[in-house]
Design an enzyme around this catalytic site. Structure first.
Site, short mmCIF file in Angstrom:
data_model
loop_
_atom_site.label_atom_id
_atom_site.label_comp_id
_atom_site.label_asym_id
_atom_site.label_seq_id
_atom_site.Cartn_x
_atom_site.Cartn_y
_atom_site.Cartn_z
N ASN A 13 -15.84 -7.98 53.95
CA ASN A 13 -14.59 -7.96 54.52
C ASN A 13 -13.47 -8.13 53.41
O ASN A 13 -13.29 -9.51 52.84
CB ASN A 13 -14.37 -9.22 55.53
CG ASN A 13 -13.06 -9.32 56.25
OD1 ASN A 13 -12.05 -8.41 56.09
ND2 ASN A 13 -12.81 -10.50 56.71
N LYS A 15 -10.33 -8.20 53.56
CA LYS A 15 -9.07 -8.89 54.10
C LYS A 15 -7.94 -8.19 53.38
O LYS A 15 -7.77 -7.12 53.21
CB LYS A 15 -9.10 -10.42 53.67
CG LYS A 15 -10.63 -11.21 54.02
CD LYS A 15 -10.40 -12.60 53.91
CE LYS A 15 -11.84 -13.17 54.30
NZ LYS A 15 -11.80 -14.54 54.52
N HIS A 99 -11.64 -11.30 64.08
CA HIS A 99 -11.94 -12.37 62.96
C HIS A 99 -11.08 -13.42 63.04
O HIS A 99 -10.18 -13.39 63.66
CB HIS A 99 -11.47 -11.48 61.89
CG HIS A 99 -12.07 -12.24 60.36
ND1 HIS A 99 -11.21 -13.36 59.83
CD2 HIS A 99 -12.98 -12.22 59.83
CE1 HIS A 99 -11.95 -14.01 58.71
NE2 HIS A 99 -12.88 -13.32 58.73
N GLU A 101 -9.25 -15.18 61.08
CA GLU A 101 -7.89 -15.07 60.56
C GLU A 101 -7.05 -14.47 61.60
O GLU A 101 -5.77 -14.79 61.65
CB GLU A 101 -8.05 -14.48 59.25
CG GLU A 101 -8.69 -15.66 58.38
CD GLU A 101 -9.30 -14.82 56.99
OE1 GLU A 101 -9.06 -13.66 56.69
OE2 GLU A 101 -9.92 -15.44 56.37
N GLU A 171 -19.26 -16.74 62.91
CA GLU A 171 -18.55 -17.18 61.87
C GLU A 171 -18.01 -18.41 62.05
O GLU A 171 -16.92 -18.65 62.51
CB GLU A 171 -17.59 -16.27 61.32
CG GLU A 171 -18.03 -14.96 60.74
CD GLU A 171 -16.91 -14.24 59.88
OE1 GLU A 171 -17.73 -14.06 58.84
OE2 GLU A 171 -15.93 -13.95 60.11
N GLY A 177 -13.86 -18.89 54.00
CA GLY A 177 -12.99 -19.21 52.76
C GLY A 177 -13.14 -20.66 52.23
O GLY A 177 -12.18 -20.71 51.31
N SER A 217 -18.37 -18.09 53.79
CA SER A 217 -18.80 -18.54 52.29
C SER A 217 -20.35 -18.20 51.90
O SER A 217 -20.87 -18.81 51.02
CB SER A 217 -18.79 -20.08 52.15
OG SER A 217 -17.33 -20.20 52.40
#
Ligand code: PEP
Length: 255
Positions: A13, A15, A99, A101, A171, A177, A217
Protein backbone atom coordinates in the site's frame (compact mmCIF):
# COMPACT_ATOMS: atom_id res chain seq x y z
CA UNK A 1 -0.06 -19.68 5.32
CA UNK A 2 -1.97 -22.65 4.11
CA UNK A 3 -1.13 -22.82 0.43
CA UNK A 4 -3.07 -26.03 -0.04
CA UNK A 5 -6.30 -24.17 0.62
CA UNK A 6 -5.76 -20.55 -0.38
CA UNK A 7 -3.53 -18.16 -2.26
CA UNK A 8 -0.93 -16.14 -0.39
CA UNK A 9 -1.10 -12.44 -1.28
CA UNK A 10 1.67 -9.95 -0.57
CA UNK A 11 0.32 -6.47 -1.28
CA UNK A 12 1.97 -3.09 -0.94
CA UNK A 13 0.00 0.00 0.00
CA UNK A 14 1.95 2.96 -1.28
CA UNK A 15 -0.45 5.42 0.40
CA UNK A 16 0.30 9.03 -0.74
CA UNK A 17 3.78 8.24 -2.03
CA UNK A 18 5.45 8.01 -5.46
CA UNK A 19 4.99 10.25 -8.47
CA UNK A 20 4.55 8.44 -11.80
CA UNK A 21 8.30 8.71 -12.46
CA UNK A 22 9.13 7.39 -9.00
CA UNK A 23 6.67 4.51 -9.39
CA UNK A 24 8.21 3.60 -12.74
CA UNK A 25 11.70 3.58 -11.24
CA UNK A 26 10.53 1.50 -8.27
CA UNK A 27 8.75 -1.12 -10.39
CA UNK A 28 11.73 -1.34 -12.74
CA UNK A 29 13.98 -1.91 -9.74
CA UNK A 30 11.85 -4.55 -8.03
CA UNK A 31 10.63 -6.43 -11.14
CA UNK A 32 13.76 -8.57 -11.56
CA UNK A 33 14.02 -9.05 -7.80
CA UNK A 34 10.62 -10.78 -7.56
CA UNK A 35 10.64 -12.46 -10.98
CA UNK A 36 9.65 -16.12 -10.82
CA UNK A 37 8.52 -15.90 -7.19
CA UNK A 38 5.13 -17.29 -7.98
CA UNK A 39 4.18 -18.84 -4.67
CA UNK A 40 2.26 -15.67 -3.86
CA UNK A 41 0.40 -12.93 -5.69
CA UNK A 42 2.28 -9.63 -5.69
CA UNK A 43 0.28 -6.41 -5.81
CA UNK A 44 1.12 -2.73 -5.35
CA UNK A 45 -1.79 -0.42 -4.64
CA UNK A 46 -0.95 3.00 -5.97
CA UNK A 47 -2.32 6.55 -5.88
CA UNK A 48 -4.75 7.07 -8.77
CA UNK A 49 -2.38 9.34 -10.72
CA UNK A 50 0.44 6.83 -10.46
CA UNK A 51 -1.47 3.73 -11.56
CA UNK A 52 -0.89 4.06 -15.32
CA UNK A 53 2.87 4.50 -14.99
CA UNK A 54 3.13 1.58 -12.55
CA UNK A 55 1.04 -0.63 -14.85
CA UNK A 56 3.23 0.21 -17.84
CA UNK A 57 6.39 -0.62 -15.91
CA UNK A 58 4.89 -3.85 -14.53
CA UNK A 59 3.67 -5.13 -17.89
CA UNK A 60 4.72 -8.71 -18.58
CA UNK A 61 5.86 -9.26 -14.99
CA UNK A 62 4.26 -11.05 -12.03
CA UNK A 63 3.38 -7.70 -10.41
CA UNK A 64 -0.19 -6.42 -10.40
CA UNK A 65 -1.18 -2.82 -9.75
CA UNK A 66 -4.26 -1.90 -7.70
CA UNK A 67 -5.96 1.20 -6.35
CA UNK A 68 -6.21 2.47 -2.77
CA UNK A 69 -9.92 3.24 -2.70
CA UNK A 70 -13.04 3.39 -4.85
CA UNK A 71 -16.37 5.21 -4.62
CA UNK A 72 -19.69 3.37 -4.51
CA UNK A 73 -21.51 5.38 -7.16
CA UNK A 74 -21.00 4.69 -10.85
CA UNK A 75 -20.74 8.40 -11.69
CA UNK A 76 -22.09 11.73 -10.48
CA UNK A 77 -21.48 14.70 -8.24
CA UNK A 78 -18.79 13.25 -5.96
CA UNK A 79 -15.88 15.62 -6.39
CA UNK A 80 -12.53 14.00 -5.89
CA UNK A 81 -13.82 10.43 -6.05
CA UNK A 82 -13.20 7.65 -8.57
CA UNK A 83 -15.66 4.90 -9.51
CA UNK A 84 -15.14 1.17 -10.01
CA UNK A 85 -16.16 1.61 -13.65
CA UNK A 86 -13.33 4.12 -14.10
CA UNK A 87 -10.81 1.82 -12.46
CA UNK A 88 -11.78 -1.25 -14.46
CA UNK A 89 -11.68 0.86 -17.64
CA UNK A 90 -8.03 1.51 -16.73
CA UNK A 91 -7.40 -2.21 -16.28
CA UNK A 92 -7.31 -2.08 -12.48
CA UNK A 93 -8.38 -5.35 -10.89
CA UNK A 94 -7.56 -4.89 -7.19
CA UNK A 95 -8.66 -2.19 -4.76
CA UNK A 96 -8.08 -1.57 -1.07
CA UNK A 97 -11.27 -0.64 0.78
CA UNK A 98 -11.73 0.38 4.41
CA UNK A 99 -8.11 1.17 5.24
CA UNK A 100 -7.89 2.54 8.77
CA UNK A 101 -6.48 5.83 7.46
CA UNK A 102 -9.65 6.26 5.37
CA UNK A 103 -11.75 5.44 8.43
CA UNK A 104 -9.68 7.71 10.73
CA UNK A 105 -9.08 10.77 8.55
CA UNK A 106 -11.84 10.68 5.94
CA UNK A 107 -14.87 9.62 7.94
CA UNK A 108 -15.39 6.23 6.34
CA UNK A 109 -17.69 3.94 8.26
CA UNK A 110 -18.59 0.28 8.01
CA UNK A 111 -21.62 1.42 6.02
CA UNK A 112 -19.60 3.26 3.35
CA UNK A 113 -16.98 0.51 3.36
CA UNK A 114 -19.75 -1.99 2.65
CA UNK A 115 -21.20 0.16 -0.15
CA UNK A 116 -17.78 0.57 -1.76
CA UNK A 117 -17.17 -3.18 -1.46
CA UNK A 118 -20.47 -4.06 -3.14
CA UNK A 119 -19.81 -1.56 -5.95
CA UNK A 120 -16.29 -2.88 -6.56
CA UNK A 121 -17.51 -6.49 -6.65
CA UNK A 122 -20.36 -5.58 -9.00
CA UNK A 123 -17.78 -4.09 -11.38
CA UNK A 124 -15.79 -7.32 -11.28
CA UNK A 125 -12.97 -6.07 -9.07
CA UNK A 126 -11.09 -7.90 -6.33
CA UNK A 127 -11.26 -6.20 -2.95
CA UNK A 128 -8.66 -6.04 -0.20
CA UNK A 129 -10.99 -5.29 2.71
CA UNK A 130 -9.22 -3.80 5.72
CA UNK A 131 -10.46 -4.06 9.28
CA UNK A 132 -9.02 -4.15 12.76
CA UNK A 133 -9.26 -2.86 16.28
CA UNK A 134 -7.83 0.32 17.81
CA UNK A 135 -5.48 0.19 20.79
CA UNK A 136 -8.16 0.91 23.39
CA UNK A 137 -10.29 -1.95 22.07
CA UNK A 138 -7.40 -4.41 22.28
CA UNK A 139 -6.56 -3.25 25.80
CA UNK A 140 -10.23 -3.62 26.76
CA UNK A 141 -10.16 -7.23 25.54
CA UNK A 142 -12.85 -6.72 22.89
CA UNK A 143 -10.80 -7.36 19.73
CA UNK A 144 -12.84 -10.45 18.80
CA UNK A 145 -16.13 -8.56 19.11
CA UNK A 146 -14.82 -5.62 17.07
CA UNK A 147 -13.41 -7.63 14.16
CA UNK A 148 -16.48 -9.85 14.17
CA UNK A 149 -18.79 -6.84 13.94
CA UNK A 150 -16.67 -5.20 11.21
CA UNK A 151 -16.53 -8.41 9.19
CA UNK A 152 -20.30 -8.79 9.30
CA UNK A 153 -21.08 -5.15 8.53
CA UNK A 154 -18.44 -4.73 5.82
CA UNK A 155 -19.51 -7.93 4.05
CA UNK A 156 -23.28 -7.39 4.33
CA UNK A 157 -24.88 -8.46 1.06
CA UNK A 158 -21.70 -10.10 -0.28
CA UNK A 159 -22.61 -13.53 -1.61
CA UNK A 160 -20.66 -16.73 -1.01
CA UNK A 161 -19.87 -16.71 -4.73
CA UNK A 162 -18.41 -13.19 -4.49
CA UNK A 163 -16.17 -14.18 -1.59
CA UNK A 164 -13.66 -15.54 -4.12
CA UNK A 165 -13.00 -11.87 -4.94
CA UNK A 166 -12.51 -10.78 -1.35
CA UNK A 167 -9.20 -10.70 0.48
CA UNK A 168 -9.45 -9.64 4.10
CA UNK A 169 -6.60 -7.64 5.61
CA UNK A 170 -6.57 -7.81 9.38
CA UNK A 171 -4.84 -4.59 10.38
CA UNK A 172 -4.70 -3.71 14.06
CA UNK A 173 -4.83 0.08 13.89
CA UNK A 174 -2.25 0.44 16.67
CA UNK A 175 0.29 -1.41 14.51
CA UNK A 176 -0.07 0.61 11.29
CA UNK A 177 2.84 2.89 10.58
CA UNK A 178 3.87 2.79 14.23
CA UNK A 179 6.65 0.22 14.14
CA UNK A 180 4.59 -1.83 16.61
CA UNK A 181 3.74 -5.23 15.18
CA UNK A 182 1.17 -7.68 16.49
CA UNK A 183 2.96 -10.75 17.76
CA UNK A 184 2.63 -13.74 15.44
CA UNK A 185 0.35 -15.25 18.10
CA UNK A 186 -1.90 -12.17 18.18
CA UNK A 187 -2.04 -12.07 14.37
CA UNK A 188 -2.85 -15.77 14.22
CA UNK A 189 -5.49 -15.55 16.92
CA UNK A 190 -7.35 -12.63 15.33
CA UNK A 191 -7.07 -13.89 11.75
CA UNK A 192 -8.46 -17.19 13.08
CA UNK A 193 -11.34 -15.34 14.75
CA UNK A 194 -12.14 -13.59 11.47
CA UNK A 195 -12.13 -16.97 9.73
CA UNK A 196 -14.59 -18.26 12.34
CA UNK A 197 -16.92 -15.39 11.46
CA UNK A 198 -16.61 -16.38 7.79
CA UNK A 199 -17.58 -19.94 8.73
CA UNK A 200 -20.66 -18.53 10.44
CA UNK A 201 -21.53 -16.35 7.43
CA UNK A 202 -20.58 -18.58 4.51
CA UNK A 203 -19.69 -22.06 5.77
CA UNK A 204 -16.38 -23.87 6.12
CA UNK A 205 -15.43 -24.21 2.46
CA UNK A 206 -15.65 -20.49 1.72
CA UNK A 207 -13.96 -19.57 5.01
CA UNK A 208 -11.06 -21.91 4.31
CA UNK A 209 -10.64 -20.61 0.78
CA UNK A 210 -10.53 -16.92 1.80
CA UNK A 211 -7.15 -15.22 2.00
CA UNK A 212 -6.71 -13.30 5.26
CA UNK A 213 -3.65 -11.07 5.36
CA UNK A 214 -2.00 -9.44 8.33
CA UNK A 215 -1.01 -5.77 8.07
CA UNK A 216 0.73 -3.51 10.55
CA UNK A 217 4.45 -2.77 10.41
CA UNK A 218 5.20 -6.05 8.60
CA UNK A 219 8.78 -5.88 7.38
CA UNK A 220 11.77 -7.89 6.20
CA UNK A 221 12.60 -8.89 9.78
CA UNK A 222 9.23 -10.09 11.11
CA UNK A 223 7.50 -11.38 7.95
CA UNK A 224 8.72 -14.97 8.08
CA UNK A 225 7.39 -15.55 11.57
CA UNK A 226 4.05 -13.85 10.89
CA UNK A 227 3.60 -15.73 7.61
CA UNK A 228 4.42 -19.05 9.25
CA UNK A 229 1.10 -18.92 11.07
CA UNK A 230 -1.60 -21.09 9.47
CA UNK A 231 -4.29 -18.39 9.39
CA UNK A 232 -2.02 -15.59 8.13
CA UNK A 233 -2.18 -15.79 4.34
CA UNK A 234 -0.04 -12.86 3.37
CA UNK A 235 0.57 -9.25 4.21
CA UNK A 236 -0.63 -5.76 3.47
CA UNK A 237 2.47 -3.66 3.72
CA UNK A 238 2.81 0.10 3.96
CA UNK A 239 6.25 1.47 4.82
CA UNK A 240 8.23 -1.56 3.68
CA UNK A 241 6.46 -1.54 0.29
CA UNK A 242 8.41 1.60 -0.61
CA UNK A 243 11.80 -0.11 -0.30
CA UNK A 244 12.49 -2.77 -2.94
CA UNK A 245 14.86 -4.86 -0.83
CA UNK A 246 12.48 -4.95 2.16
CA UNK A 247 9.43 -5.81 0.10
CA UNK A 248 11.36 -8.52 -1.78
CA UNK A 249 12.43 -10.05 1.53
CA UNK A 250 8.76 -10.30 2.51
CA UNK A 251 7.95 -11.97 -0.83
CA UNK A 252 10.83 -14.37 -0.16
CA UNK A 253 9.42 -15.16 3.26
CA UNK A 254 6.18 -16.13 1.53
CA UNK A 255 7.90 -18.64 -0.75
C1 PEP B 1 -0.85 -0.27 5.79
O1 PEP B 1 -0.78 0.84 5.30
O2 PEP B 1 -1.81 -1.00 5.50
C2 PEP B 1 0.20 -0.72 6.70
C3 PEP B 1 0.12 -1.90 7.23
O3 PEP B 1 1.23 0.16 6.91
P1 PEP B 1 2.63 -0.18 7.66
O4 PEP B 1 3.14 -1.46 7.07
O5 PEP B 1 3.50 0.99 7.37
O6 PEP B 1 2.31 -0.34 9.12
Amino acid sequence: MNNAKRRTVIAGNWKMNFTPAEATAFINEIKPMVAGKDNCDIIFCAPYVTIAAAQAAAEGSNIKIGAENVHFAESGAYTGEVSAKMLTACGVEYVIIGHSERRQYFGETDETVNKRTLAALAAGMKVILCLGEVKEQRLAGITREIVSMQTKLDLAGVSAEDMKNIIIAYEPVWAIGTGLTATPEQAEETCGQIREVLVELYGKDVAEATTIQYGGSMNDKNAAELLSKPNVDGGLIGGASLVASKFTAIVDAAQ
